[in-house]
Motif scaffolding. Structure first.
Motif, PDB file in Angstrom:
ATOM      1  N   SER A  64       0.665  -1.160   0.126  1.00 16.68           N
ATOM      2  CA  SER A  64      -0.199  -0.285   0.566  1.00 16.68           C
ATOM      3  C   SER A  64       0.604   1.364  -0.066  1.00 16.68           C
ATOM      4  O   SER A  64       1.758   1.319   0.585  1.00 16.68           O
ATOM      5  CB  SER A  64      -1.033   0.034   1.349  1.00 16.68           C
ATOM      6  N   PHE A  65       0.179   2.141  -0.961  1.00 21.81           N
ATOM      7  CA  PHE A  65       1.284   3.575  -1.049  1.00 21.81           C
ATOM      8  C   PHE A  65       0.569   4.267  -0.709  1.00 21.81           C
ATOM      9  O   PHE A  65      -0.608   4.376  -1.443  1.00 21.81           O
ATOM     10  CB  PHE A  65       1.675   4.046  -2.067  1.00 21.81           C
ATOM     11  N   GLU A  66       1.085   5.527   0.209  1.00 20.19           N
ATOM     12  CA  GLU A  66       0.180   6.754   0.190  1.00 20.19           C
ATOM     13  C   GLU A  66       1.025   7.696   0.403  1.00 20.19           C
ATOM     14  O   GLU A  66       1.652   8.032   0.858  1.00 20.19           O
ATOM     15  CB  GLU A  66      -1.080   7.083   1.822  1.00 20.19           C
ATOM     16  N   HIS A  67       0.667   8.940  -0.713  1.00 16.67           N
ATOM     17  CA  HIS A  67       2.013  10.577  -0.522  1.00 16.67           C
ATOM     18  C   HIS A  67       0.492  11.509   0.034  1.00 16.67           C
ATOM     19  O   HIS A  67      -0.513  11.768  -1.065  1.00 16.67           O
ATOM     20  CB  HIS A  67       2.516  10.282  -1.623  1.00 16.67           C
ATOM     21  N   PRO A  68       0.514  11.942   1.069  1.00 19.85           N
ATOM     22  CA  PRO A  68      -0.287  12.927   1.640  1.00 19.85           C
ATOM     23  C   PRO A  68       0.380  14.241   0.529  1.00 19.85           C
ATOM     24  O   PRO A  68      -0.463  14.967   0.978  1.00 19.85           O
ATOM     25  CB  PRO A  68       0.737  13.140   3.021  1.00 19.85           C
ATOM     26  N   HIS A  69       1.199  14.488  -0.150  1.00 15.03           N
ATOM     27  CA  HIS A  69       1.047  15.740  -1.696  1.00 15.03           C
ATOM     28  C   HIS A  69       0.116  15.270  -2.915  1.00 15.03           C
ATOM     29  O   HIS A  69      -0.201  16.386  -2.399  1.00 15.03           O
ATOM     30  CB  HIS A  69       1.901  16.278  -1.173  1.00 15.03           C
ATOM     31  N   PHE A  70      -0.159  14.142  -2.215  1.00 15.81           N
ATOM     32  CA  PHE A  70      -1.024  14.139  -4.382  1.00 15.81           C
ATOM     33  C   PHE A  70      -2.107  13.189  -4.094  1.00 15.81           C
ATOM     34  O   PHE A  70      -2.734  13.238  -3.335  1.00 15.81           O
ATOM     35  CB  PHE A  70       0.464  13.126  -4.830  1.00 15.81           C
ATOM     36  N   PRO A  71      -2.645  13.856  -5.128  1.00  9.87           N
ATOM     37  CA  PRO A  71      -4.637  13.586  -5.189  1.00  9.87           C
ATOM     38  C   PRO A  71      -4.318  11.852  -4.591  1.00  9.87           C
ATOM     39  O   PRO A  71      -3.364  11.077  -5.834  1.00  9.87           O
ATOM     40  CB  PRO A  71      -5.001  14.005  -6.858  1.00  9.87           C
ATOM     41  N   LYS A  72      -5.696  11.761  -4.131  1.00  8.23           N
ATOM     42  CA  LYS A  72      -5.864   9.573  -4.443  1.00  8.23           C
ATOM     43  C   LYS A  72      -5.863   9.612  -5.924  1.00  8.23           C
ATOM     44  O   LYS A  72      -6.103  10.114  -6.379  1.00  8.23           O
ATOM     45  CB  LYS A  72      -6.888  10.525  -3.779  1.00  8.23           C
TER      46      LYS A  72
END
Lengths: 101, 328
Positions: free
Chosen positions: A6-14
């Motif tokens: 799973s990957f989640e970058h807080p600065h980029f749109p879902k």
């Protein structure tokens, strides 16, 4: 449970697709199931297991278990060139002085 | 480790919570930035002892003060360029709910600083992976900018100045989004009367190339303490210029050069309404304007350099970027 990244970058749109080398595209905020072929490709490219390579990243979560065995890793992870190249031993050849014959 | 190629490398930037405290790429918020080349280096003047002891060769070496510096070249991609613009001598405004419009105007800060969050100037940790080996650079600031159109594509050449070098504890996971470059059909250049908020009309069609340079004349300042790395980055005079080659079709601009007439100049690179990069000099004067007969078959062109000046009621220049990146 198969390996899941799973990957989640807080600065980029879902759902922005992020390319993780060796795994392919992971949607931001989503996850990717890693099958054996993908895992083999990842290990070959990165020289480490998926878990070892990704577990330190605070934006990545690795769940599930690998399908690869230690022998697979041994085959897929190249040895350091300095470890595998054996020194070449050259036998000393006696010097024949000119004019001796 | 086998030999590696540049293309196998990677560069990451992480905005720092504490100036000079290195954050490796596993840190939340790190972005992997596609670059075209870099040359960040550990910079130190080692002390070589000139003791006189019946020899004519230096007798010893001691480590001395150091900092890091070097260039990074990249294509201007609105997803990434704001991270670097945050790390420069700028006041920052952020608007929108996504995409976001960042507006950067020059500040008069005497030194670099950072904050844990917010639209304020920051310092960055930059990590470079060369042949699988990580190099960490902390307390980085962008001292010089060059925005130029190269083969139709908007490029940025950055001069980085940083406080210290660190070895990354972890290299994180390089993760890449698709490139979003500004090509030859993206750009327009506008000229108007100097004004804090210039009103531009139709785009000019006389510019053959365009390069903008910003230089804060920063220096790495080392102070006496139990650490060899730099204590802070000091800024000095801000110099901003643009240069281009113009079709010489009338004497109007030449007369403007001689008369020190001030004008506003804007470079705008746009992808529809999705995103843009816009650099506006609100007040510039020609510093040089040279025109000659180059040769029998050469076009008659004027080589020009414009120098940016302050203006009452507004900033000397303004950089606006519309970006998907939500820098918190």
């Amino acid at each position: 449970m198969p390996l899941k990244v799973s990957f989640e970058h807080p600065h980029f749109p879902k759902d922005t697709p992020f390319d993780i080398m060796g795994l392919g595209l992971v949607p931001n905020g989503g996850s990717l199931e890693v099958d054996e072929d993908m895992e083999r490709q990842f290990v070959s490219l990165n020289g480490a297991s998926v878990r070892d390579a990704l577990q330190d990243n605070e934006m990545v979560k690795v769940e599930g278990t690998t399908t690869l065995k230690q022998t697979d890793y041994d085959e897929l992870i190249p040895q350091d060139v300095n470890d595998t190249v054996q020194p070449v031993i050259v036998e000393e050849v006696p010097v024949v002085e000119s004019g001796e014959s | 480790m086998p030999a590696g190629l540049g293309g196998g490398g990677a560069v990451a930037i992480s905005l720092e919570a504490v100036m000079g405290t290195y954050q490796d790429p596993s840190t939340v918020g790190t972005v992997w930035v596609p670059i075209t080349n870099e040359g960040l280096v550990y910079t130190e003047d080692k002390y070589y002892s000139p003791q006189i002891r019946q020899q004519t060769i230096r007798s010893d070496v001691k480590q001395s003060y150091y900092h890091v510096e070097g260039p990074i070249s990249m294509e201007v991609d609105p997803a990434f360029i704001p991270y670097f613009l945050h790390c420069s001598r700028h006041l920052i405004a952020k608007a929108g709910t996504g995409p976001y419009t960042y507006t950067y105007t020059p500040s008069s800060a005497g030194s670099a600083s950072t904050a844990a969050s917010g639209a304020v100037a920051r310092t960055a940790s930059i990590t470079v992976i060369r042949d699988g080996i990580g190099f960490g650079y902390a307390g980085c600031n962008i001292n010089t900018w060059e925005f130029t159109i190269d083969n139709g594509v908007l490029m940025a050449n950055l001069g980085v100045l940083g406080l210290s070098e660190a070895t990354p504890a972890a290299l994180g996971t390089p993760a890449w989004i698709d490139p979003n470059l500004y090509g030859a059909d993206s750009h327009s250049i506008y000229v108007a009367a100097a004004d804090p908020a210039p009103t531009f009309g139709a785009a000019s069609i006389d510019f053959n190339g365009f390069t903008a340079n910003l230089n804060y004349n920063a220096t790495a300042e080392n102070r006496i303490r139990s650490d060899r790395s730099a204590s802070y980055i000091a800024f000095h005079e801000t110099e901003a210029t643009w240069s281009s080659e113009l079709d010489f079709v009338s004497k109007t601009e030449y007369d403007n050069f001689k008369a020190a007439t001030t004008r506003a100049v804007r470079l705008e690179s746009v992808h529809g309404s999705t995103d843009f990069f816009r650099l506006t000099f609100n007040r510039t004067a020609y510093d040089t304007y040279t025109v000659g007969l180059g040769g029998m078959a050469d076009l008659i062109m004027a080589n020009t350099v414009g120098r940016a000046l302050g203006i009452s009621g507004g900033p000397a220049y303004k950089i606006e970027v519309k970006s998907v990146a939500n820098i918190a």
